[in-house]
Design a protein around this motif. Structure first.
Motif, short mmCIF file in Angstrom:
data_model
loop_
_atom_site.label_atom_id
_atom_site.label_comp_id
_atom_site.label_asym_id
_atom_site.label_seq_id
_atom_site.Cartn_x
_atom_site.Cartn_y
_atom_site.Cartn_z
N ALA A 56 -43.97 -52.44 -15.59
CA ALA A 56 -44.75 -52.67 -16.80
C ALA A 56 -44.28 -53.91 -17.54
CB ALA A 56 -44.66 -51.44 -17.71
N GLU A 57 -42.99 -54.21 -17.44
CA GLU A 57 -42.42 -55.38 -18.11
C GLU A 57 -42.35 -56.60 -17.19
OE1 GLU A 57 -38.66 -54.02 -19.48
OE2 GLU A 57 -39.50 -52.57 -20.90
N SER A 58 -42.99 -56.49 -16.00
CA SER A 58 -43.05 -57.59 -15.02
C SER A 58 -41.67 -58.06 -14.58
CB SER A 58 -43.84 -58.77 -15.60
OG SER A 58 -45.15 -58.38 -15.90
N LYS A 59 -40.74 -57.13 -14.47
CA LYS A 59 -39.40 -57.46 -14.00
C LYS A 59 -39.32 -57.34 -12.48
CE LYS A 59 -36.94 -55.97 -18.18
NZ LYS A 59 -35.91 -55.03 -18.73
N ASP A 60 -38.30 -57.93 -11.91
CA ASP A 60 -38.07 -57.86 -10.47
C ASP A 60 -37.70 -56.43 -10.09
OD1 ASP A 60 -36.24 -57.87 -7.99
OD2 ASP A 60 -37.10 -59.88 -7.95
N LEU A 61 -38.53 -55.77 -9.27
CA LEU A 61 -38.31 -54.36 -8.94
C LEU A 61 -37.06 -54.16 -8.09
CD1 LEU A 61 -41.93 -53.08 -8.21
CD2 LEU A 61 -40.59 -52.91 -10.31
N LYS A 62 -36.80 -55.08 -7.18
CA LYS A 62 -35.61 -54.96 -6.34
C LYS A 62 -34.34 -55.04 -7.18
CE LYS A 62 -33.34 -56.93 -2.27
NZ LYS A 62 -33.38 -58.00 -1.23
N ALA A 63 -34.32 -55.98 -8.12
CA ALA A 63 -33.15 -56.12 -8.99
C ALA A 63 -33.01 -54.88 -9.88
CB ALA A 63 -33.29 -57.38 -9.85
N ALA A 64 -34.14 -54.36 -10.38
CA ALA A 64 -34.10 -53.17 -11.23
C ALA A 64 -33.57 -51.97 -10.45
CB ALA A 64 -35.49 -52.88 -11.78
N ARG A 65 -34.00 -51.88 -9.22
CA ARG A 65 -33.55 -50.78 -8.38
C ARG A 65 -32.05 -50.85 -8.14
NH1 ARG A 65 -33.02 -50.32 -2.71
NH2 ARG A 65 -33.34 -48.22 -1.90
N GLU A 66 -31.52 -52.03 -7.83
CA GLU A 66 -30.09 -52.18 -7.58
C GLU A 66 -29.28 -51.90 -8.85
OE1 GLU A 66 -28.62 -52.56 -4.61
OE2 GLU A 66 -30.68 -52.26 -3.90
N ASP A 67 -29.81 -52.33 -9.98
CA ASP A 67 -29.12 -52.08 -11.25
C ASP A 67 -29.06 -50.58 -11.52
OD1 ASP A 67 -28.09 -52.91 -14.00
OD2 ASP A 67 -29.88 -51.77 -14.54
N TRP A 68 -30.17 -49.87 -11.26
CA TRP A 68 -30.20 -48.42 -11.48
C TRP A 68 -29.18 -47.71 -10.58
CZ3 TRP A 68 -30.80 -44.04 -8.67
CH2 TRP A 68 -31.01 -42.85 -9.37
N LYS A 69 -29.09 -48.13 -9.32
CA LYS A 69 -28.15 -47.50 -8.39
C LYS A 69 -26.70 -47.65 -8.90
CE LYS A 69 -28.83 -48.18 -3.96
NZ LYS A 69 -29.15 -48.88 -2.68
N LYS A 70 -26.39 -48.79 -9.47
CA LYS A 70 -25.04 -48.98 -10.02
C LYS A 70 -24.81 -48.08 -11.22
CE LYS A 70 -24.59 -53.82 -8.54
NZ LYS A 70 -24.47 -55.23 -8.99
N ARG A 71 -25.81 -47.99 -12.10
CA ARG A 71 -25.66 -47.16 -13.29
C ARG A 71 -25.58 -45.68 -12.92
NH1 ARG A 71 -29.72 -46.81 -16.47
NH2 ARG A 71 -31.33 -48.00 -15.34
#
Length: 532
Positions: A286-301
């Motif tokens: 929805a915020e037009s962010k990079d989905l791959k980067a968002a996914r990797e960030d979530w996995k770390k969190r």
């Protein structure tokens, strides 16, 4: 419709005779290593009243089985490659013992709408290619035999005599749907003349290649059901066709469900209090962010871990040892059992939620390992004849560990191995000398069948592009110099249209001669017989 005039007693006698025939086949040296979850009576009741057409497949299967057993005995291996072209297969006969028909290759060249290997082509695609190749093999076998018999016995030792009937090994992918679809595909393969097919544990419709995500496997139970369906179909047809059990679990990132407790040890869960992955990705989109980067960030969190790793992160040394000791009292433990054991032994709360990392398609995250692949391969072994662990990279210690662990349980197990087109042996630590000896080093571990699946793309494309450039630049002069001249000067002449013994000219003549009542066989002076 006429009523069958068969007494119930005669029907029962025929049934019992069928059961005895099946039990005899299952106890043979070819099949005694197999273990079915059903009995001979069940299979006899599923058979037609007239035999199914499986003789060619059985003949080729027994031939392949004997070849592989001989390799295993001698510590040698068969090296073959993938193709869908009968003309190429006719030349493989001079060097290879087997032919491989890859589903990926068929998806590029044998379908109405080609595409990447998503196994989304019609389920009968590969069986049809097998049938095409097998028919061409029979034709080459026929024309060679007739050509040889046109010559006296004394001359035949000097003639070419290739084994054109190389057994065909084919890609059954993941069975293409329900168990009945898998059975239908297996039936088509047998009727096409295949010697062996392989069935894998991948999830249908979930192959992805360019988004940084790995493959998805099905639960162990679903994989075993696929293999059982194929084995059952083979048994219904009474065929000796071989089944190659292929595990694609290595480097898999997802599993479709957690229905089988045998898989629970390897499922990943969030060990931190975070929002679900799906919600995170929806917000990023929805915020037009990079989905791959968002996914990797979530996995770390989320600090993804298996449950056992989550226990290790919070338990004391003594608690961890007690936990592992109790877990190991049984071979497989469900997540609920693991939680109960942890609650009893570990004082701190073990945070673990395998629902949070689930994908938009419902997949659970999976941590593959050699141990996971070994467990699946062992569970599948008694349903099939050969084992293949598909590995994305040539990690030598993993290769050795897998095959060694399987042979601890099944000392005579036969293995297959596939070389992908982009293996980086240098990056994996192989020296040039190790790469040279790799096929034979693998053979020492029982890997008796080795394949380069994609030659028909990589190899043929390279040669074709090189010739296309030559032809455009030099025309017929380049063709004469690089192709026709060398081909016609080889001894024997390279196979082609100019070589009547290869293209079938003599076989065609034999048909006309036979119709005309002429003899088409020369026996030689010593074996001539008196005509009356």
């Amino acid at each position: 419709m006429p009523k069958l005039q068969v007494s119930a007693q005669d029907e029962q006698k025929a049934f019992e005779a069928e059961v005895a025939t099946i039990e005899k086949q299952w106890s043979s040296s070819r099949q005694s290593h197999l273990k079915r979850p059903y009995d001979a009576q069940t299979i006899a009741a599923l058979r037609n009243t007239i035999p199914a057409q499986s003789s060619s497949s059985s003949t080729q299967a027994v031939k392949l089985w004997n070849q592989l057993q001989e390799h295993n005995k001698n510590g040698t291996t068969e090296l073959t490659f993938g193709t869908t072209d009968p003309v190429a297969v006719s030349q493989m006969a001079k060097h290879q013992q087997t032919v491989y028909v890859s589903g990926a290759l068929c998806g590029f060249s044998e379908v109405a709408i080609p595409g990447m290997d998503h196994a989304d082509y019609p389920w009968d695609t590969v069986p049809k290619v097998v049938a095409k190749i097998f028919k061409s093999q029979l034709w080459h076998d026929q024309r060679q035999k007739q050509f040889r018999l046109r010559h006296p016995v004394e001359e035949r030792d000097g003639l070419e005599n290739w084994d054109y009937l190389a057994p065909i090994v084919a890609d059954g992918d993941m069975g293409f749907g329900s168990l009945t679809s898998t059975m239908k595909m297996a039936k088509e393969f047998v009727e096409a003349g295949v010697a062996m097919i392989h069935i894998d544990d991948l999830a249908i419709g979930m192959k992805k290649f360019t988004i940084g995500q790995g493959r998805t496997v099905v639960p162990t139970s679903e994989y075993l059901d696929r293999l059982t369906a194929v084995r059952m179909q083979f048994d219904i047809m009474g065929t000796e066709t071989l089944l190659l059990c292929r595990c694609d679990t290595d480097h898999s990132e997802f599993i479709t469900s957690v229905a089988d407790e045998r898989d629970h040890e390897y499922v990943l869960g969030a060990t931190k209090d975070v929002e679900p992955l799906q919600k995170c990705l929806a917000q990023a989109q929805a915020e037009s962010k990079d989905l791959k980067a968002a996914r990797e960030d979530w996995k770390k969190r989320a600090s993804l871990k298996t449950f056992d790793e989550a226990v290790e992160a919070v338990a004391t040394k003594e608690e961890l040892e007690s936990y592992k000791s109790e877990i190991l009292q049984e071979k497989f433990r469900s997540l609920s059992t693991r939680r109960k054991i942890a609650q009893k032994i570990v004082k701190q709360e073990v945070v673990f939620d395998w629902e949070l990392p689930r994908s938009s398609m419902g997949q659970y995250m999976f941590k593959s390992s050699v141990k996971a692949v070994v467990e699946r391969a062992l569970a599948a072994a008694t349903l099939g004849d050969v084992t293949w662990a598909r590995m994305d990279s040539p990690v030598w210690k993993d290769i050795v560990e897998f095959h060694t662990e399987i042979r601890k349980v099944f000392p005579d197990r036969l293995f297959a191995f596939g070389y992908t087109g982009d293996y980086d042996f240098g990056k994996a630590g192989f020296s040039d000398e190790q790469v040279k000896t790799l096929p034979w080093d693998l053979a020492k571990m029982g890997i008796v069948w080795q394949v380069q699946p994609i030659w028909s793309l990589q190899g043929l494309n390279l040669v074709t592009e090189q010739f296309a450039k030559l032809w455009q630049e030099e025309g017929i002069a380049g063709y004469l110099r690089t192709v026709q001249g060398p081909a016609l000067s080889t001894k024997p002449m390279t196979d082609g249209f100019e070589k009547l013994s290869y293209c079938g000219g003599y076989l065609a003549d034999a048909f006309f001669e036979t119709v005309a009542g002429e003899t088409i066989v020369e026996k030689g002076k010593a074996l001539n017989f008196q005509r009356h």
